[in-house]
Every structure is written in C-alpha cells, then in structure tokens.
Design a protein around this motif. Structure first.
Motif, mmCIF file in Angstrom:
data_model
loop_
_atom_site.group_PDB
_atom_site.id
_atom_site.type_symbol
_atom_site.label_atom_id
_atom_site.label_comp_id
_atom_site.label_asym_id
_atom_site.label_seq_id
_atom_site.Cartn_x
_atom_site.Cartn_y
_atom_site.Cartn_z
ATOM 1 N N GLU A 27 3.153 -33.495 27.962
ATOM 2 C CA GLU A 27 3.660 -33.857 29.402
ATOM 3 C C GLU A 27 5.472 -33.453 29.228
ATOM 4 O OE1 GLU A 27 3.151 -38.039 29.840
ATOM 5 O OE2 GLU A 27 1.183 -37.569 30.624
ATOM 6 N N TYR A 28 5.197 -32.523 28.332
ATOM 7 C CA TYR A 28 6.083 -32.080 27.099
ATOM 8 C C TYR A 28 7.458 -31.567 28.255
ATOM 9 C CZ TYR A 28 10.041 -30.256 23.824
ATOM 10 O OH TYR A 28 11.259 -29.988 22.818
ATOM 11 N N VAL A 29 8.608 -32.139 27.782
ATOM 12 C CA VAL A 29 9.855 -31.588 28.820
ATOM 13 C C VAL A 29 11.162 -31.250 28.291
ATOM 14 C CG1 VAL A 29 11.010 -31.746 30.305
ATOM 15 C CG2 VAL A 29 8.602 -32.576 31.513
ATOM 16 N N GLN A 30 11.675 -29.703 27.817
ATOM 17 C CA GLN A 30 12.514 -29.816 27.625
ATOM 18 C C GLN A 30 14.116 -29.148 27.913
ATOM 19 O OE1 GLN A 30 11.337 -25.573 26.101
ATOM 20 N NE2 GLN A 30 10.562 -25.967 24.277
ATOM 21 N N GLY A 31 14.750 -29.480 27.547
ATOM 22 C CA GLY A 31 16.209 -29.173 28.173
ATOM 23 C C GLY A 31 16.323 -31.063 29.464
ATOM 24 N N ASN A 32 15.751 -31.917 29.196
ATOM 25 C CA ASN A 32 15.859 -33.238 30.071
ATOM 26 C C ASN A 32 17.054 -34.810 30.201
ATOM 27 O OD1 ASN A 32 14.743 -34.395 27.877
ATOM 28 N ND2 ASN A 32 12.538 -34.601 28.853
ATOM 29 N N GLU A 33 16.847 -35.243 29.988
ATOM 30 C CA GLU A 33 18.122 -36.339 30.092
ATOM 31 C C GLU A 33 18.452 -36.609 28.638
ATOM 32 O OE1 GLU A 33 17.731 -39.693 32.072
ATOM 33 O OE2 GLU A 33 18.439 -38.491 34.377
#
Length: 206
Positions: free
Chosen positions: A74-80
């Motif tokens: 579930e890793y997301v780059q460039g988030n808050e």
C-alpha cells in the motif's frame, strides 16, 4: 583630647572599604555571568535537544509507517506524508546543529528526497516485490541516520547538563569564598571602628 588618624591609617581604612565594595561588585558580575550560562544551557537543552528529539521520533514513526505500507503493498509516494517530512526537516535545520549533526541531517534530507520523488505512484500487488527491493533498503538507511542523530541528542544533552552542574559548582564555591571574605572585612571594619587607639595607635592632638 582628640583622636585623629594618620594618613597611613586613613589609607588602610579606605582600602578595607574599597576591597569590600569591589568584592561585592565582582561577585555580582560573576553571578550574572554564571546565571546567563546556566540559562543558555537550559534553553539549549529544550530548544535544540528535547524539541529535536521529538522531530526524530516523528520521523522514525513515519519511516516505520512507510515500511509497513510497503510490506502490505500500500506504499504511496508523493503523498501528504512527504510534505510533513519536509516541514520537520526544515524545523530541524533551524535548530543549533553540531558539525556531525548538520552532516547527518543533510544525509537524511537527501535520503528522504530519494525515497519520495515528485509525482504520485501506487505500489500495486504486481509492483510490491519491486517496491520492497527498492524502498526497504532506503528505509533501513534512514533508520540508521536517525539513530545517529538520536545518539547526538543524548551526547549533547549530557554535555550541557554537565556544563550547568559545573557552572553551579563554581558559583557555589565563589559564593562561599565571598562570605568568608565579607566576614573578614566586616571584622576588620569593626576593629577599626571600636578599637582604633589600641590597634592603629592614632596620633593624639592636644
């Protein structure tokens, strides 16, 4: 019969009073200096160590959350989270840094920048092995850098505490010496005031 002190005796009395004056003045200036040193140490312990330790804890917590997200796919780059990391690093950089601390902070900033490139991408199930292979080693390096920064906080806090204790010890010693000298000077003034004839052999005038 009148009693009158000679010039030598007047000089002696003046020296005793002048010594008492400069002793009190010097003691006051030293007390202010040591108080300023202790005040600066306490302020630095809070502003540059305790607050910074909180920054490090928050960054460690975020690194852990990122690691869990990678393992879950579930890793997301460039988030808050990236913006919060940048804000924490910016606040960290505005504190009083040692040379080693500045070097590690610069490395940490670079490591997070490499980890969070511009743009937003999701780690899908197919991309999970690739994310693990790329992101997890970077997170391990980040944790190592954060551990180094945490160790510096402990060392600097201990050093500032020792400085404060040393300053207090010197201040107590000087205060004790001041009391001793003031007692001696007080006794000397009393002797000059109440026993001038026997002690100083003043000149008598008819």
């Amino acid at each position: 019969m009148k009693t009158k002190f000679s010039i030598k005796q007047r000089i002696l009395v003046g020296l005793v009073l002048a010594t008492a004056f400069f002793l009190v003045l010097g003691s006051n200036l030293l007390d202010r200096k040591y108080f300023s040193t202790i005040q600066a140490s306490v302020k630095s312990i809070y502003d540059d160590r305790i607050v910074v330790q909180d920054y490090i804890y928050q960054l460690q917590d975020m690194a852990h959350e990122m690691e869990v997200a990678v393992l879950k796919g579930e890793y997301v780059q460039g988030n808050e989270r990236s913006e919060k990391i940048k804000a924490l690093l910016a606040d960290f950089s505005r504190t009083k840094l040692t040379r080693d601390e500045a070097r590690l902070l610069e490395r940490l900033d670079r490591q997070f920048s490499d980890l969070e490139p511009s743009g937003t991408t999701n780690a899908s199930k197919e991309g999970k092995p690739l994310a693990e292979a790329k992101v997890l080693p970077q997170l391990a390096q980040i944790r190592q850098t954060l551990d180094g920064l945490e160790e510096i906080q402990l060392e600097q806090s201990d050093m500032l505490t020792q400085l404060s204790e040393k300053t207090l010890g010197v201040n107590r010693m000087l205060s004790n010496l001041e009391v001793v000298f003031l007692v001696i000077i007080g006794i000397s003034i009393l002797v000059l005031a109440f026993y001038p004839v026997k002690v100083l052999n003043p000149v008598h005038w008819n």
